[in-house]
Design a protein around this motif. Structure first.
Motif, PDB file in Angstrom:
ATOM      1  N   UNK A   1       0.835  -1.207   0.000  1.00 38.31           N
ATOM      2  CA  UNK A   1       0.000   0.000   0.000  1.00 38.31           C
ATOM      3  C   UNK A   1       0.868   1.255   0.000  1.00 38.31           C
ATOM      4  N   UNK A   2       1.906   1.261   0.831  1.00 41.61           N
ATOM      5  CA  UNK A   2       2.811   2.412   0.885  1.00 41.61           C
ATOM      6  C   UNK A   2       3.549   2.604  -0.434  1.00 41.61           C
ATOM      7  N   UNK A   3       3.997   1.505  -1.039  1.00 45.38           N
ATOM      8  CA  UNK A   3       4.722   1.593  -2.308  1.00 45.38           C
ATOM      9  C   UNK A   3       3.831   2.145  -3.410  1.00 45.38           C
ATOM     10  N   UNK A   4       2.623   1.599  -3.534  1.00 48.47           N
ATOM     11  CA  UNK A   4       1.702   2.071  -4.571  1.00 48.47           C
ATOM     12  C   UNK A   4       1.314   3.529  -4.339  1.00 48.47           C
ATOM     13  N   UNK A   5       1.107   3.913  -3.084  1.00 50.07           N
ATOM     14  CA  UNK A   5       0.751   5.291  -2.775  1.00 50.07           C
ATOM     15  C   UNK A   5       1.899   6.243  -3.104  1.00 50.07           C
ATOM     16  N   UNK A   6       3.127   5.833  -2.811  1.00 47.16           N
ATOM     17  CA  UNK A   6       4.293   6.677  -3.094  1.00 47.16           C
ATOM     18  C   UNK A   6       4.406   6.965  -4.593  1.00 47.16           C
ATOM     19  N   UNK A   7       4.309   5.918  -5.420  1.00 47.00           N
ATOM     20  CA  UNK A   7       4.413   6.103  -6.869  1.00 47.00           C
ATOM     21  C   UNK A   7       3.248   6.947  -7.413  1.00 47.00           C
ATOM     22  N   UNK A   8       2.060   6.755  -6.858  1.00 44.74           N
ATOM     23  CA  UNK A   8       0.894   7.504  -7.335  1.00 44.74           C
ATOM     24  C   UNK A   8       1.015   8.986  -6.995  1.00 44.74           C
ATOM     25  N   UNK A   9       1.457   9.288  -5.775  1.00 42.54           N
ATOM     26  CA  UNK A   9       1.629  10.694  -5.380  1.00 42.54           C
ATOM     27  C   UNK A   9       2.722  11.374  -6.204  1.00 42.54           C
ATOM     28  N   UNK A  10       3.798  10.647  -6.484  1.00 45.47           N
ATOM     29  CA  UNK A  10       4.855  11.218  -7.318  1.00 45.47           C
ATOM     30  C   UNK A  10       4.366  11.448  -8.746  1.00 45.47           C
TER      31      UNK A  10
ATOM     32  N   UNK B   1      11.843   8.217 -11.566  1.00 47.01           N
ATOM     33  CA  UNK B   1      12.664   7.118 -12.071  1.00 47.01           C
ATOM     34  C   UNK B   1      13.588   6.577 -10.993  1.00 47.01           C
ATOM     35  N   UNK B   2      14.108   7.455 -10.137  1.00 43.34           N
ATOM     36  CA  UNK B   2      14.970   7.007  -9.044  1.00 43.34           C
ATOM     37  C   UNK B   2      14.180   6.158  -8.046  1.00 43.34           C
ATOM     38  N   UNK B   3      12.973   6.610  -7.710  1.00 43.75           N
ATOM     39  CA  UNK B   3      12.137   5.857  -6.777  1.00 43.75           C
ATOM     40  C   UNK B   3      11.728   4.514  -7.380  1.00 43.75           C
ATOM     41  N   UNK B   4      11.445   4.495  -8.687  1.00 43.90           N
ATOM     42  CA  UNK B   4      11.110   3.238  -9.355  1.00 43.90           C
ATOM     43  C   UNK B   4      12.273   2.260  -9.260  1.00 43.90           C
ATOM     44  N   UNK B   5      13.491   2.761  -9.472  1.00 43.50           N
ATOM     45  CA  UNK B   5      14.682   1.902  -9.411  1.00 43.50           C
ATOM     46  C   UNK B   5      14.873   1.339  -7.997  1.00 43.50           C
ATOM     47  N   UNK B   6      14.730   2.195  -6.996  1.00 47.65           N
ATOM     48  CA  UNK B   6      14.950   1.753  -5.610  1.00 47.65           C
ATOM     49  C   UNK B   6      13.842   0.814  -5.146  1.00 47.65           C
TER      50      UNK B   6
END
Length: 314
Positions: free
Chosen positions: A153-162, A196-201
């Motif tokens: 949930x946190x991962x999906x929310x982080x990418x969506x907010x970004x 892109x950096x967050x996607x990589x990490x």
């Protein structure tokens, strides 16, 4: 450019699958059958596990959650795909696109986490059979499920907010059948380096590390079997782990083929085909793999039909 969303795009157009118009009805019927099969198959798995008390074990707790995530994973994209195949303007609102991306990532990540939990369960069952019930306690199992939901949930929310902070100025045509995150990044007219950096990490944490943990679990299982080699032990290990290995191969094989293989000239078509494999085909096949290869599931299915038959004969 401010951090606030300054998008001039109110909706996106999903290009969809490159299907000829005269074959569109045929593919529509095929995808409809696949989606209905996915829904019914995974609901059947969940129903059987809840119905049969013999299946109230850690392995089937994870399997029921996997079936639920498969059901939702397919439902994120398939209804919209079917609707757009019959629509003259295959559009999706901006907010709806971000919502679809959020749930696609959520349930896709959940599948990865539950596959890891099931691999650990098989590792404990084969390598530490005498301590299985102590190690795989109800508290640990529920904690693994809760942790999986929280992290995904946190991962999906982080990418969506970004993604929501980016601007989309002119081009709103997505060359895909759903709101794929990489396709949206290509359309943005903002700086996407942070995304892109967050996607990589996060990709390493959510996909690569779980995959390595699964490999490690099965490496330990193989080593444990080789210590005391016997035809019976090998058969038992294969019958116990075979269905899970098949699902892992389907899911991670397509994900690795999509994200780690070099791009080619037809990368857009390849991306759509590979995405369909892990987002649509794999959730449909999972119930068949587990029910046909698992003796307990076949026994539970037989009990249901036997009870129904006897009740009708009275």
């Amino acid at each position: 450019m401010t951090g606030r969303n300054q998008t001039a795009v109110t909706e996106f157009l999903l290009q969809g699958l490159p299907i000829e118009s005269e074959r569109k009805n045929l593919f529509y019927a095929l995808f409809l059958v696949m989606y209905v099969t996915t829904v019914l198959g995974n609901l059947l798995i969940i129903f059987l596990i809840r119905l049969d008390s013999q299946l109230h074990t850690p392995m089937y707790l994870f399997l029921s959650n996997l079936s639920f995530s498969d059901l939702c994973f397919s439902s994120v994209t398939m209804p919209k795909l079917l609707h757009n195949m019959q629509s003259q303007v295959p559009s999706i609102p901006y907010a709806g696109c971000l919502t679809q991306m959020y749930f696609f990532m959520l349930f896709g990540d959940l599948e990865s986490f539950f596959l890891v939990a099931m691999a650990y369960d098989r590792y404990v069952a084969i390598c530490f059979p005498l301590h299985y019930t102590t190690i795989m306690s109800p508290r640990l199992c529920l904690s693994l499920v809760a942790l999986s939901w929280a992290l995904t949930t946190l991962d999906a929310m982080l990418h969506t907010l970004l993604m929501a902070r980016l601007c989309f100025c002119a081009d709103n045509v997505i060359p895909h059948f759903f709101c794929d995150m990489s396709a949206l990044l290509k359309l943005s007219c903002s700086d996407t380096q942070v995304n892109e950096l967050v996607i990589f990490i996060m990709g390493g944490l959510i996909l690569v590390i779980p995959f390595l943990l699964i490999i490690l679990s099965y490496a330990r299982i193989v080593l444990s079997i080789l210590k005391v080699p016997s035809a019976r032990g090998i058969y038992k290990a294969f019958s116990t782990c075979g269905s899970h290995l098949a699902v892992v191969s389907l899911f991670y094989g397509t994900v690795i083929g999509l994200y780690l293989c070099p791009s080619t000239d037809n990368s857009t078509l390849k991306d759509m085909v590979m995405a369909m494999m892990y987002a649509i085909v794999t959730p449909m096949l999972n119930p068949f793999i587990y029910s046909l290869r698992n003796r307990d599931m076949k026994g539970a299915l037989g009990k249901v039909f036997f009870k129904k038959k006897t009740s009708f004969s009275v």
